[in-house]
Design a protein around this motif. Structure first.
Motif, mmCIF file in Angstrom:
data_model
loop_
_atom_site.group_PDB
_atom_site.id
_atom_site.type_symbol
_atom_site.label_atom_id
_atom_site.label_comp_id
_atom_site.label_asym_id
_atom_site.label_seq_id
_atom_site.Cartn_x
_atom_site.Cartn_y
_atom_site.Cartn_z
ATOM 1 N N GLY A 146 -66.879 85.244 -53.908
ATOM 2 C CA GLY A 146 -67.225 84.893 -52.541
ATOM 3 C C GLY A 146 -68.048 83.622 -52.480
ATOM 4 N N LEU A 147 -69.139 83.657 -51.715
ATOM 5 C CA LEU A 147 -69.968 82.463 -51.532
ATOM 6 C C LEU A 147 -70.619 82.018 -52.831
ATOM 7 C CD1 LEU A 147 -71.732 83.269 -48.141
ATOM 8 C CD2 LEU A 147 -69.896 81.639 -48.536
ATOM 9 N N LEU A 148 -70.894 82.953 -53.748
ATOM 10 C CA LEU A 148 -71.605 82.610 -54.973
ATOM 11 C C LEU A 148 -70.670 82.381 -56.160
ATOM 12 C CD1 LEU A 148 -74.636 85.056 -54.714
ATOM 13 C CD2 LEU A 148 -74.498 82.661 -54.021
ATOM 14 N N ALA A 149 -69.385 82.229 -55.932
ATOM 15 C CA ALA A 149 -68.464 81.923 -57.018
ATOM 16 C C ALA A 149 -68.861 80.605 -57.665
ATOM 17 C CB ALA A 149 -67.032 81.859 -56.495
ATOM 18 N N SER A 150 -68.895 80.582 -58.989
ATOM 19 C CA SER A 150 -69.437 79.427 -59.697
ATOM 20 C C SER A 150 -68.667 78.143 -59.417
ATOM 21 C CB SER A 150 -69.444 79.716 -61.204
ATOM 22 O OG SER A 150 -68.120 79.998 -61.649
ATOM 23 N N ALA A 151 -67.353 78.268 -59.194
ATOM 24 C CA ALA A 151 -66.538 77.067 -59.008
ATOM 25 C C ALA A 151 -66.846 76.362 -57.688
ATOM 26 C CB ALA A 151 -65.060 77.417 -59.085
ATOM 27 N N THR A 152 -67.189 77.127 -56.658
ATOM 28 C CA THR A 152 -67.408 76.541 -55.327
ATOM 29 C C THR A 152 -68.762 76.918 -54.759
ATOM 30 O OG1 THR A 152 -66.306 78.453 -54.328
ATOM 31 C CG2 THR A 152 -64.939 76.531 -54.821
ATOM 32 N N CYS A 153 -69.706 77.265 -55.633
ATOM 33 C CA CYS A 153 -71.001 77.758 -55.158
ATOM 34 C C CYS A 153 -71.747 76.707 -54.337
ATOM 35 C CB CYS A 153 -71.847 78.202 -56.343
ATOM 36 S SG CYS A 153 -73.495 78.775 -55.902
ATOM 37 N N LYS A 154 -71.870 75.493 -54.863
ATOM 38 C CA LYS A 154 -72.639 74.461 -54.170
ATOM 39 C C LYS A 154 -72.005 74.088 -52.837
ATOM 40 C CE LYS A 154 -74.599 72.394 -58.350
ATOM 41 N NZ LYS A 154 -74.733 71.150 -59.166
ATOM 42 N N ALA A 155 -70.674 73.944 -52.820
ATOM 43 C CA ALA A 155 -70.003 73.578 -51.576
ATOM 44 C C ALA A 155 -70.107 74.691 -50.541
ATOM 45 C CB ALA A 155 -68.532 73.252 -51.856
ATOM 46 N N ASN A 156 -70.007 75.944 -50.973
ATOM 47 C CA ASN A 156 -70.080 77.056 -50.030
ATOM 48 C C ASN A 156 -71.475 77.184 -49.424
ATOM 49 O OD1 ASN A 156 -67.417 77.757 -50.392
ATOM 50 N ND2 ASN A 156 -67.850 79.248 -51.995
ATOM 51 N N ILE A 157 -72.498 77.054 -50.267
ATOM 52 C CA ILE A 157 -73.864 77.171 -49.761
ATOM 53 C C ILE A 157 -74.187 76.018 -48.821
ATOM 54 C CG2 ILE A 157 -76.292 77.130 -50.443
ATOM 55 C CD1 ILE A 157 -75.561 78.678 -52.905
ATOM 56 N N ARG A 159 -72.047 74.412 -46.966
ATOM 57 C CA ARG A 159 -71.316 74.662 -45.723
ATOM 58 C C ARG A 159 -71.991 75.763 -44.908
ATOM 59 N NH1 ARG A 159 -68.906 72.786 -41.427
ATOM 60 N NH2 ARG A 159 -67.255 74.142 -40.625
ATOM 61 N N ALA A 160 -72.492 76.813 -45.586
ATOM 62 C CA ALA A 160 -73.177 77.892 -44.875
ATOM 63 C C ALA A 160 -74.445 77.389 -44.208
ATOM 64 C CB ALA A 160 -73.490 79.027 -45.851
ATOM 65 N N ARG A 161 -75.198 76.533 -44.907
ATOM 66 C CA ARG A 161 -76.404 75.968 -44.301
ATOM 67 C C ARG A 161 -76.056 75.086 -43.105
ATOM 68 N NH1 ARG A 161 -79.736 74.273 -49.803
ATOM 69 N NH2 ARG A 161 -80.634 76.360 -50.219
ATOM 70 N N GLU A 162 -74.943 74.395 -43.225
ATOM 71 C CA GLU A 162 -74.538 73.547 -42.111
ATOM 72 C C GLU A 162 -74.168 74.381 -40.891
ATOM 73 O OE1 GLU A 162 -71.016 70.285 -41.078
ATOM 74 O OE2 GLU A 162 -71.266 71.069 -43.110
ATOM 75 N N LEU A 163 -73.497 75.499 -41.111
ATOM 76 C CA LEU A 163 -73.066 76.338 -39.992
ATOM 77 C C LEU A 163 -74.240 77.028 -39.302
ATOM 78 C CD1 LEU A 163 -69.843 77.958 -41.518
ATOM 79 C CD2 LEU A 163 -69.990 76.140 -39.809
#
Length: 226
Positions: A146-157, A159-163
């Motif tokens: 999910g949000l903490l997946a290592s491959a997309t962790c930084k981009a997901n977090i 994006r979540a902060r932006e939302l």
């Protein structure tokens, strides 16, 4: 008179699990989230996949599920021994000399105190057995999804902060130039999740350190009496 053997009764939980599992599987296939290769490549077609699942809808599914005896905490403690520990703890190591490494182990074929035994292995053999518990490169004991997946962790977090319009804490220990000019410091600490108030820093401890334990009731009584 012969007694007729009892027929297995399919529990409602099994029927519910069967229906939900197969429906979710069909939804994943319709959304294109399943891939088939080799001899199973024909299952890419919706009709073939539905025909493949049809016999499973007529089978009796058996679901075994019950609450743990000591609660979920006991389950987490059991799993933690495998996910957050090494092959052998230091407390089981008894000695190291020219003969090799001596350590304690449990022989589950014995009962009582005879179960706890000691063994001495040559140093190279001990290292060989220890390395059998080391995961190969690229494998992880615990994987985040999910949000903490290592491959997309930084981009997901990000994006979540932006939302949620959360402030980015790039420099938590410093103040912005605008804050210095106005004499005010921006508070980057997150609010309390319970009451929404400002969080208060009680203690700071460095990497590898441990926070102080709360004082015992006896210490509180002595402090009050003094």
């Amino acid at each position: 008179m012969k007694r007729r053997p009892e027929q297995p009764v399919e529990r409602p939980t099994s029927r519910l699990f069967r229906r939900l599992f197969l429906s979710r599987l069909a939804d994943a296939h319709a959304a294109g989230r399943l891939a088939f290769f080799g001899e199973l490549e024909g299952l890419c077609r919706r009709e073939a996949f539905a025909a493949h699942l049809a016999p499973l809808r007529r089978k009796n599914w058996f679901v075994y599920a019950k609450a743990p005896f000591a609660g979920p905490e006991a389950v987490l403690a059991y799993l933690a021994r495998y996910t957050h520990s090494v092959a052998i703890s230091n407390s089981r190591l008894l000695g190291l000399d020219e003969r090799g490494v001596t350590f304690r182990y449990k022989d589950y074929r014995r009962n009582g105190q005879a179960r706890y035994r000691t063994l001495t292995l040559a140093t190279d053999e001990f290292i060989r057995r220890f390395l059998l518990h080391v995961l190969p490169k690229g494998f992880h004991r615990i994987r985040h999804y999910g949000l903490l997946a290592s491959a997309t962790c930084k981009a997901n977090i990000a994006r979540a902060r932006e939302l949620i319009a959360a402030p980015v804490m790039d420099r938590p220990a410093e103040h912005d130039d605008a804050d210095l000019a106005t004499g005010t410091a921006a508070d980057h600490r997150p609010p309390c999740p319970c009451c929404g108030g400002s969080m208060i820093i009680v203690e700071r401890f460095g990497r590898g350190g441990a926070p102080r334990a709360p004082p015992s009731p006896q210490a509180r009584v002595r402090t009050a009496m003094s």
